[in-house]
Scaffold this motif. Sequence first.
Motif, PDB file in Angstrom:
ATOM      1  N   UNK A 112     -22.235  46.741  34.901  1.00  0.00           N
ATOM      2  CA  UNK A 112     -21.236  47.640  34.318  1.00  0.00           C
ATOM      3  C   UNK A 112     -21.861  48.542  33.265  1.00  0.00           C
ATOM      4  N   UNK A 113     -22.764  47.979  32.457  1.00  0.00           N
ATOM      5  CA  UNK A 113     -23.431  48.785  31.429  1.00  0.00           C
ATOM      6  C   UNK A 113     -24.290  49.867  32.074  1.00  0.00           C
TER       7      UNK A 113
ATOM      8  N   UNK B 175      -8.051  42.240  33.569  1.00  0.00           N
ATOM      9  CA  UNK B 175      -6.623  42.581  33.580  1.00  0.00           C
ATOM     10  C   UNK B 175      -6.332  43.786  32.688  1.00  0.00           C
ATOM     11  N   UNK B 176      -6.968  43.819  31.522  1.00  0.00           N
ATOM     12  CA  UNK B 176      -6.727  44.937  30.603  1.00  0.00           C
ATOM     13  C   UNK B 176      -7.254  46.240  31.188  1.00  0.00           C
ATOM     14  N   UNK B 177      -8.455  46.213  31.766  1.00  0.00           N
ATOM     15  CA  UNK B 177      -9.000  47.445  32.340  1.00  0.00           C
ATOM     16  C   UNK B 177      -8.182  47.903  33.540  1.00  0.00           C
ATOM     17  N   UNK B 178      -7.735  46.963  34.356  1.00  0.00           N
ATOM     18  CA  UNK B 178      -6.895  47.331  35.500  1.00  0.00           C
ATOM     19  C   UNK B 178      -5.578  47.940  35.059  1.00  0.00           C
TER      20      UNK B 178
ATOM     21  N   UNK C  85     -17.105  40.992  42.450  1.00  0.00           N
ATOM     22  CA  UNK C  85     -17.295  39.575  42.110  1.00  0.00           C
ATOM     23  C   UNK C  85     -16.142  38.742  42.661  1.00  0.00           C
ATOM     24  N   UNK C  86     -14.928  39.241  42.519  1.00  0.00           N
ATOM     25  CA  UNK C  86     -13.767  38.510  43.036  1.00  0.00           C
ATOM     26  C   UNK C  86     -13.780  38.455  44.559  1.00  0.00           C
ATOM     27  N   UNK C  87     -14.267  39.515  45.213  1.00  0.00           N
ATOM     28  CA  UNK C  87     -14.409  39.467  46.672  1.00  0.00           C
ATOM     29  C   UNK C  87     -15.420  38.401  47.088  1.00  0.00           C
TER      30      UNK C  87
ATOM     31  N   UNK D 127     -16.513  48.416  34.945  1.00  0.00           N
ATOM     32  CA  UNK D 127     -16.306  46.971  34.829  1.00  0.00           C
ATOM     33  C   UNK D 127     -15.301  46.483  35.860  1.00  0.00           C
ATOM     34  N   UNK D 128     -14.187  47.181  35.990  1.00  0.00           N
ATOM     35  CA  UNK D 128     -13.142  46.723  36.906  1.00  0.00           C
ATOM     36  C   UNK D 128     -13.613  46.781  38.361  1.00  0.00           C
ATOM     37  N   UNK D 129     -14.342  47.821  38.719  1.00  0.00           N
ATOM     38  CA  UNK D 129     -14.822  47.957  40.098  1.00  0.00           C
ATOM     39  C   UNK D 129     -15.853  46.883  40.426  1.00  0.00           C
ATOM     40  N   UNK D 130     -16.802  46.658  39.527  1.00  0.00           N
ATOM     41  CA  UNK D 130     -17.849  45.672  39.804  1.00  0.00           C
ATOM     42  C   UNK D 130     -17.290  44.258  39.720  1.00  0.00           C
TER      43      UNK D 130
END
Length: 178
Positions: A168-169, A81-84, A142-144, A135-138
Motif C-alpha cells: 500500500x505504501x 472498513x474505514x477506507x471502504x 488479501x481477503x480473496x 490499502x483497500x484494494x490490496x
Amino acid sequence: MMTSRVLGLGPALRQAAFAPRAMRSNAIIRNAIGRRSIKTNSLTPQAGDAILNNQRLKRPSSPHFTIYQPQLTWLGSIANRVTGAGLSVLLYAFGISYLVAPGTFDSQHVVAFVHDLPEAVKYAGKFILAAPFSFHAINGLRHLAWDSGKFLSVKGAYSTGYAVLGASAISTVVLLFQ
C-alpha cells in the motif's frame, strides 16, 4: 398394555416407592409454597425496550480498546472498513452532486478547478485519495486469498498484513507521483 419400563418411569416410581413419607410430604409443601419472594410487575413493550436500550449504552464496544493490546489483525480490519466507507461516501457524494448540479461538477470544471490549485494542495489531495484506495484494494486481494483458503494461520495473517502495508505504501507513492 404399556409398562413403566416402556414409558421410562421406572426410576421415578422406584424413588417414589422407596422414599420416606416425610420426604414426600416435604416436597409437596415445598411445591405448594411460592418460590419467589420478589414481586414482579409486567412491563409494556416500550418500557422493556427502553430498559434494554439503556443497558446497551453502558456495554463496552468490541473490541474494547482500553483493555486489549492493539494487534495488526484488528487494526487492519478497522482500517479496511474505514477506507471502504470513506471511499464509498466520496463516490456517492460526487455522484449525487453531479446529478444535482451537472454544469458545476462536469469534467471540464473539475479539471480547471484542480489545475488552479497550488502544487502542495494537489499532492495532499492525491495522497488523501491514493492511500485509502491503495490499502483497500490490496487488502481486498488479501481477503480473496483468505476466501480461497490460503494464509489463514496466525503467521499467514501477520505476514500478509505486513505485505499489505508495504504494498500500500509503495502503491500510494507511485500514484502520488503520476
